[in-house]
Design a protein around this motif. Structure first.
Motif, PDB file in Angstrom:
ATOM      1  N   ARG A 147      33.589  35.550  48.049  1.00  0.00           N
ATOM      2  CA  ARG A 147      33.039  36.900  48.163  1.00  0.00           C
ATOM      3  C   ARG A 147      33.211  37.665  46.849  1.00  0.00           C
ATOM      4  O   ARG A 147      33.950  37.227  45.957  1.00  0.00           O
ATOM      5  CB  ARG A 147      33.723  37.640  49.319  1.00  0.00           C
ATOM      6  CG  ARG A 147      33.348  37.072  50.679  1.00  0.00           C
ATOM      7  CD  ARG A 147      34.225  37.614  51.777  1.00  0.00           C
ATOM      8  NE  ARG A 147      35.607  37.123  51.669  1.00  0.00           N
ATOM      9  CZ  ARG A 147      36.523  37.236  52.621  1.00  0.00           C
ATOM     10  NH1 ARG A 147      36.201  37.822  53.765  1.00  0.00           N
ATOM     11  NH2 ARG A 147      37.739  36.770  52.452  1.00  0.00           N
ATOM     12  N   ASP A 148      32.524  38.803  46.754  1.00  0.00           N
ATOM     13  CA  ASP A 148      32.581  39.607  45.530  1.00  0.00           C
ATOM     14  C   ASP A 148      33.964  40.204  45.349  1.00  0.00           C
ATOM     15  O   ASP A 148      34.613  40.630  46.313  1.00  0.00           O
ATOM     16  CB  ASP A 148      31.538  40.727  45.575  1.00  0.00           C
ATOM     17  CG  ASP A 148      30.120  40.190  45.391  1.00  0.00           C
ATOM     18  OD1 ASP A 148      29.983  38.989  45.129  1.00  0.00           O
ATOM     19  OD2 ASP A 148      29.157  40.983  45.514  1.00  0.00           O
ATOM     20  N   HIS A 149      34.402  40.247  44.074  1.00  0.00           N
ATOM     21  CA  HIS A 149      35.678  40.842  43.700  1.00  0.00           C
ATOM     22  C   HIS A 149      35.417  41.951  42.695  1.00  0.00           C
ATOM     23  O   HIS A 149      34.393  41.951  41.999  1.00  0.00           O
ATOM     24  CB  HIS A 149      36.625  39.799  43.094  1.00  0.00           C
ATOM     25  CG  HIS A 149      36.952  38.682  44.034  1.00  0.00           C
ATOM     26  ND1 HIS A 149      38.025  38.689  44.890  1.00  0.00           N
ATOM     27  CD2 HIS A 149      36.307  37.502  44.255  1.00  0.00           C
ATOM     28  CE1 HIS A 149      38.044  37.567  45.587  1.00  0.00           C
ATOM     29  NE2 HIS A 149      37.000  36.816  45.220  1.00  0.00           N
ATOM     30  N   LEU A 150      36.361  42.891  42.612  1.00  0.00           N
ATOM     31  CA  LEU A 150      36.267  43.998  41.664  1.00  0.00           C
ATOM     32  C   LEU A 150      37.472  43.974  40.743  1.00  0.00           C
ATOM     33  O   LEU A 150      38.627  43.890  41.199  1.00  0.00           O
ATOM     34  CB  LEU A 150      36.212  45.340  42.399  1.00  0.00           C
ATOM     35  CG  LEU A 150      34.938  45.637  43.195  1.00  0.00           C
ATOM     36  CD1 LEU A 150      35.078  46.964  43.921  1.00  0.00           C
ATOM     37  CD2 LEU A 150      33.712  45.660  42.286  1.00  0.00           C
ATOM     38  N   PHE A 151      37.163  44.038  39.442  1.00  0.00           N
ATOM     39  CA  PHE A 151      38.217  44.202  38.442  1.00  0.00           C
ATOM     40  C   PHE A 151      38.010  45.570  37.796  1.00  0.00           C
ATOM     41  O   PHE A 151      36.922  45.883  37.314  1.00  0.00           O
ATOM     42  CB  PHE A 151      38.149  43.107  37.382  1.00  0.00           C
ATOM     43  CG  PHE A 151      38.967  43.428  36.158  1.00  0.00           C
ATOM     44  CD1 PHE A 151      40.349  43.368  36.192  1.00  0.00           C
ATOM     45  CD2 PHE A 151      38.344  43.819  34.980  1.00  0.00           C
ATOM     46  CE1 PHE A 151      41.097  43.676  35.075  1.00  0.00           C
ATOM     47  CE2 PHE A 151      39.084  44.121  33.855  1.00  0.00           C
ATOM     48  CZ  PHE A 151      40.468  44.051  33.896  1.00  0.00           C
ATOM     49  N   THR A 152      39.060  46.391  37.792  1.00  0.00           N
ATOM     50  CA  THR A 152      38.975  47.751  37.270  1.00  0.00           C
ATOM     51  C   THR A 152      40.004  47.950  36.188  1.00  0.00           C
ATOM     52  O   THR A 152      41.193  47.671  36.392  1.00  0.00           O
ATOM     53  CB  THR A 152      39.194  48.776  38.401  1.00  0.00           C
ATOM     54  OG1 THR A 152      38.213  48.568  39.419  1.00  0.00           O
ATOM     55  CG2 THR A 152      39.061  50.197  37.871  1.00  0.00           C
ATOM     56  N   LYS A 212      41.838  36.033  38.610  1.00  0.00           N
ATOM     57  CA  LYS A 212      42.842  37.016  38.247  1.00  0.00           C
ATOM     58  C   LYS A 212      43.411  36.767  36.853  1.00  0.00           C
ATOM     59  O   LYS A 212      43.812  37.703  36.156  1.00  0.00           O
ATOM     60  CB  LYS A 212      43.989  36.994  39.274  1.00  0.00           C
ATOM     61  CG  LYS A 212      43.539  37.171  40.723  1.00  0.00           C
ATOM     62  CD  LYS A 212      42.852  38.506  40.935  1.00  0.00           C
ATOM     63  CE  LYS A 212      42.436  38.678  42.396  1.00  0.00           C
ATOM     64  NZ  LYS A 212      41.680  39.947  42.603  1.00  0.00           N
ATOM     65  N   GLU A 213      43.464  35.495  36.461  1.00  0.00           N
ATOM     66  CA  GLU A 213      44.031  35.159  35.160  1.00  0.00           C
ATOM     67  C   GLU A 213      43.013  35.226  34.037  1.00  0.00           C
ATOM     68  O   GLU A 213      43.385  35.461  32.884  1.00  0.00           O
ATOM     69  CB  GLU A 213      44.630  33.741  35.215  1.00  0.00           C
ATOM     70  CG  GLU A 213      45.782  33.570  36.182  1.00  0.00           C
ATOM     71  CD  GLU A 213      47.011  34.342  35.728  1.00  0.00           C
ATOM     72  OE1 GLU A 213      47.153  34.581  34.512  1.00  0.00           O
ATOM     73  OE2 GLU A 213      47.826  34.712  36.596  1.00  0.00           O
ATOM     74  N   LEU A 214      41.730  35.076  34.336  1.00  0.00           N
ATOM     75  CA  LEU A 214      40.726  34.929  33.283  1.00  0.00           C
ATOM     76  C   LEU A 214      39.884  36.191  33.060  1.00  0.00           C
ATOM     77  O   LEU A 214      39.548  36.524  31.917  1.00  0.00           O
ATOM     78  CB  LEU A 214      39.801  33.757  33.621  1.00  0.00           C
ATOM     79  CG  LEU A 214      38.835  33.304  32.529  1.00  0.00           C
ATOM     80  CD1 LEU A 214      39.610  32.821  31.311  1.00  0.00           C
ATOM     81  CD2 LEU A 214      37.925  32.192  33.043  1.00  0.00           C
ATOM     82  N   VAL A 215      39.549  36.896  34.146  1.00  0.00           N
ATOM     83  CA  VAL A 215      38.626  38.038  34.016  1.00  0.00           C
ATOM     84  C   VAL A 215      39.214  39.159  33.165  1.00  0.00           C
ATOM     85  O   VAL A 215      38.529  39.665  32.260  1.00  0.00           O
ATOM     86  CB  VAL A 215      38.221  38.536  35.418  1.00  0.00           C
ATOM     87  CG1 VAL A 215      37.416  39.827  35.311  1.00  0.00           C
ATOM     88  CG2 VAL A 215      37.397  37.474  36.133  1.00  0.00           C
ATOM     89  N   PRO A 216      40.444  39.648  33.376  1.00  0.00           N
ATOM     90  CA  PRO A 216      40.944  40.779  32.574  1.00  0.00           C
ATOM     91  C   PRO A 216      40.910  40.541  31.072  1.00  0.00           C
ATOM     92  O   PRO A 216      40.398  41.391  30.323  1.00  0.00           O
ATOM     93  CB  PRO A 216      42.365  40.987  33.102  1.00  0.00           C
ATOM     94  CG  PRO A 216      42.327  40.457  34.494  1.00  0.00           C
ATOM     95  CD  PRO A 216      41.409  39.280  34.449  1.00  0.00           C
ATOM     96  N   PRO A 217      41.423  39.411  30.542  1.00  0.00           N
ATOM     97  CA  PRO A 217      41.368  39.250  29.077  1.00  0.00           C
ATOM     98  C   PRO A 217      39.945  39.106  28.542  1.00  0.00           C
ATOM     99  O   PRO A 217      39.647  39.590  27.438  1.00  0.00           O
ATOM    100  CB  PRO A 217      42.186  37.971  28.830  1.00  0.00           C
ATOM    101  CG  PRO A 217      42.218  37.258  30.130  1.00  0.00           C
ATOM    102  CD  PRO A 217      42.178  38.301  31.171  1.00  0.00           C
ATOM    103  N   VAL A 218      39.061  38.467  29.308  1.00  0.00           N
ATOM    104  CA  VAL A 218      37.678  38.324  28.830  1.00  0.00           C
ATOM    105  C   VAL A 218      36.996  39.686  28.759  1.00  0.00           C
ATOM    106  O   VAL A 218      36.303  40.004  27.781  1.00  0.00           O
ATOM    107  CB  VAL A 218      36.898  37.364  29.749  1.00  0.00           C
ATOM    108  CG1 VAL A 218      35.420  37.375  29.403  1.00  0.00           C
ATOM    109  CG2 VAL A 218      37.440  35.953  29.621  1.00  0.00           C
ATOM    110  N   VAL A 219      37.184  40.532  29.761  1.00  0.00           N
ATOM    111  CA  VAL A 219      36.567  41.870  29.764  1.00  0.00           C
ATOM    112  C   VAL A 219      37.112  42.707  28.621  1.00  0.00           C
ATOM    113  O   VAL A 219      36.350  43.357  27.884  1.00  0.00           O
ATOM    114  CB  VAL A 219      36.814  42.555  31.124  1.00  0.00           C
ATOM    115  CG1 VAL A 219      36.348  44.002  31.088  1.00  0.00           C
ATOM    116  CG2 VAL A 219      36.087  41.809  32.236  1.00  0.00           C
ATOM    117  N   ALA A 220      38.419  42.708  28.458  1.00  0.00           N
ATOM    118  CA  ALA A 220      39.014  43.498  27.377  1.00  0.00           C
ATOM    119  C   ALA A 220      38.554  42.993  26.012  1.00  0.00           C
ATOM    120  O   ALA A 220      38.236  43.778  25.108  1.00  0.00           O
ATOM    121  CB  ALA A 220      40.539  43.447  27.486  1.00  0.00           C
TER     122      ALA A 220
END
Length: 447
Positions: free
Chosen positions: A123-128, A181-189
């Motif tokens: 399902r869809d997840h949100l990273f903020t 959880k491990e990959l999305v935050p550093p890629v976005v930043a």
């Protein structure tokens, strides 16, 4: 299917427990017998006085067979894997490692004790990543970038993403878990920090904000797509400017707003002037068209009147002739009415004359009848008076007022003063009768 799996698990566990309990019970009975035997002979007799029999040997074959049978439902239960809705699974083999293919929601079978299934949320997840306000506890994912001028800018970014079902095997085999959880935050930043130095603060804040967001969305989508993560949307909800720059930008924006307002006012005035010119031209053309229309309508009316006169003149002539005929008819009717009135008057006069003659004849006949009646009455009265002279006094009294008192005296009264008067009154009817007889015309002479 989950209930069936649980039922098989419970059945296998119960049979396994029974397989273990049977030899343990035999072992306990053997140990108890040996302990009583060592303690002395008293303990080897039952209450009835008979000797206690030696316990049977410990049974191993039955429990082993039962344990082997218990393994069957346990193996079937462990081979059943139910993938819940909204999830996806990957087979992991103890021999071959991660196997390709995705297990979608439903019932699946795996090799017991060799393969296992790792579930992933599809399902869809949100990273903020938010902005840290002074005096308030900061977010876990704080994002600060530098612009082309070297100023620090705080960004509030939200990324909506999901795992690619077709790449779950690659995600499980290559990426740290949990991968999102491990990959999305550093890629976005990393994407925002690489992109921000290419733009000024003003461009990021206002003029090219949507362009910056689209560029960052493209970079993030491209980087995460290779790792099996599908980016649905990248949202830039807020931007925190440096305090000094924000004040300067606010003043600049106010001036630009004023300039824009003046430009808008000027444009509006120019448009109003243009509108007035167009309205004047439109009114002039409208008046011109109206004059042309009036002239054409007058020409059409004149033509219509001339055409109508061709049909109106014969009608007028017929109306005049009809009026003459009506006048002559009225004249003839008047003459005839006058003649009828004259004839009616003549007839009325003749009828009146005849009526008067008839009335005169009737009156004359009435008078004659009255005279004859009077003469006859007077003759009878005279005869009566001759017989009774005293009736004269009664007649006089009747003809006079009721206030006159009648006095009766003898006819030969010599010394009564009214004797002469009564004699004259007695002779008066006779004189009157003679005068009436003389005045009556002879009926024969009239005829």
């Amino acid at each position: 299917m989950i209930a069936l799996k649980m039922l098989l698990m419970v059945a296998g566990v119960l049979m396994m427990a029974a397989a273990v309990a049977i030899p343990l019970y035999g072992l306990w009975m053997r140990i108890r017998y040996e302990m009583k035997k060592k303690a002395g002979g008293d303990g080897l007799f039952l209450e009835t006085g008979a000797a206690e029999p030696e316990p049977l040997p410990i049974a191993w074959r039955g429990p082993v067979a039962l344990a082997m049978v218990a393994c069957l439902p346990l193996l079937i239960a462990t081979s059943m894997v139910v993938v819940p809705s909204g999830m996806g699974g990957v087979r992991i083999s103890q021999i071959n490692g991660t196997e390709p293919g995705t297990l979608y929601p439903g019932l699946h079978f795996v090799t017991p004790l060799v393969e296992s299934v790792q579930l992933f949320d599809l399902r869809d997840h949100l990273f903020t990543a938010g902005i840290v306000d002074a005096g308030k506890p900061g977010l876990k994912n704080e994002m600060t970038v530098q612009s082309r001028e070297g100023l620090n800018i705080g960004l509030a970014v939200t990324v909506r993403y999901r795992l690619d079902p077709n790449k779950l095997a690659s995600v499980q085999a290559r990426l740290p878990q949990p991968a999102d959880k491990e990959l999305v935050p550093p890629v976005v930043a990393s994407a925002w920090r690489e992109l921000a130095p290419s733009y000024t603060v003003r461009e990021i804040f206002s003029s090219r904000r949507e362009e910056v967001r689209n560029a960052a969305s493209g970079i993030i989508t491209k980087k995460l797509a290779n790792d099996g993560i599908v980016v649905e949307e990248v949202m830039l909800s807020d931007i925190q400017l440096p305090e000094q720059y924000a004040k300067g930008l606010e003043g600049l924006l106010l001036k630009e707003q004023q300039d824009d307002q003046m430009a808008v006012d000027t444009d509006i005035q120019q448009k109003q002037v243009r509108i007035a010119e167009l309205q004047a031209e439109a009114e002039a053309k409208q008046k011109e068209k109206q004059a042309e229309g009036d002239a054409q309508s007058k020409v059409i009316e004149a033509k219509g009147e001339s055409d109508a006169m061709q049909y109106t003149l014969p009608l007028k002539q017929k109306q005049i002739e009809q009026s003459k005929l009506e006048a002559e008819a009225r004249k003839e009717a008047t003459i005839q009415n006058a003649q009828a009135d004259a004839e009616a008057k003549v007839i009325d006069s003749k009828a009146e004359l005849q009526r008067r003659n008839l009335l005169a004849d009737a009156e004359a006949s009435r008078i004659k009848l009255i005279a004859a009646a009077n003469a006859e009455r007077m003759t009878s009265e005279a005869a009566l008076l001759n017989k009774s002279p005293l009736l004269i006094n009664k007649i006089v009294a009747e003809r006079l007022s009721d206030k006159i008192q009648v006095v009766m005296v003898p006819s030969d009264g010599k010394f009564f003063f009214a004797n002469d008067v009564f004699k004259n009154m007695a002779s008066a009817p006779m004189v009157k009768q003679e005068m009436d007889s003389e005045s009556e015309p002879d009926p024969k002479s009239e005829h």
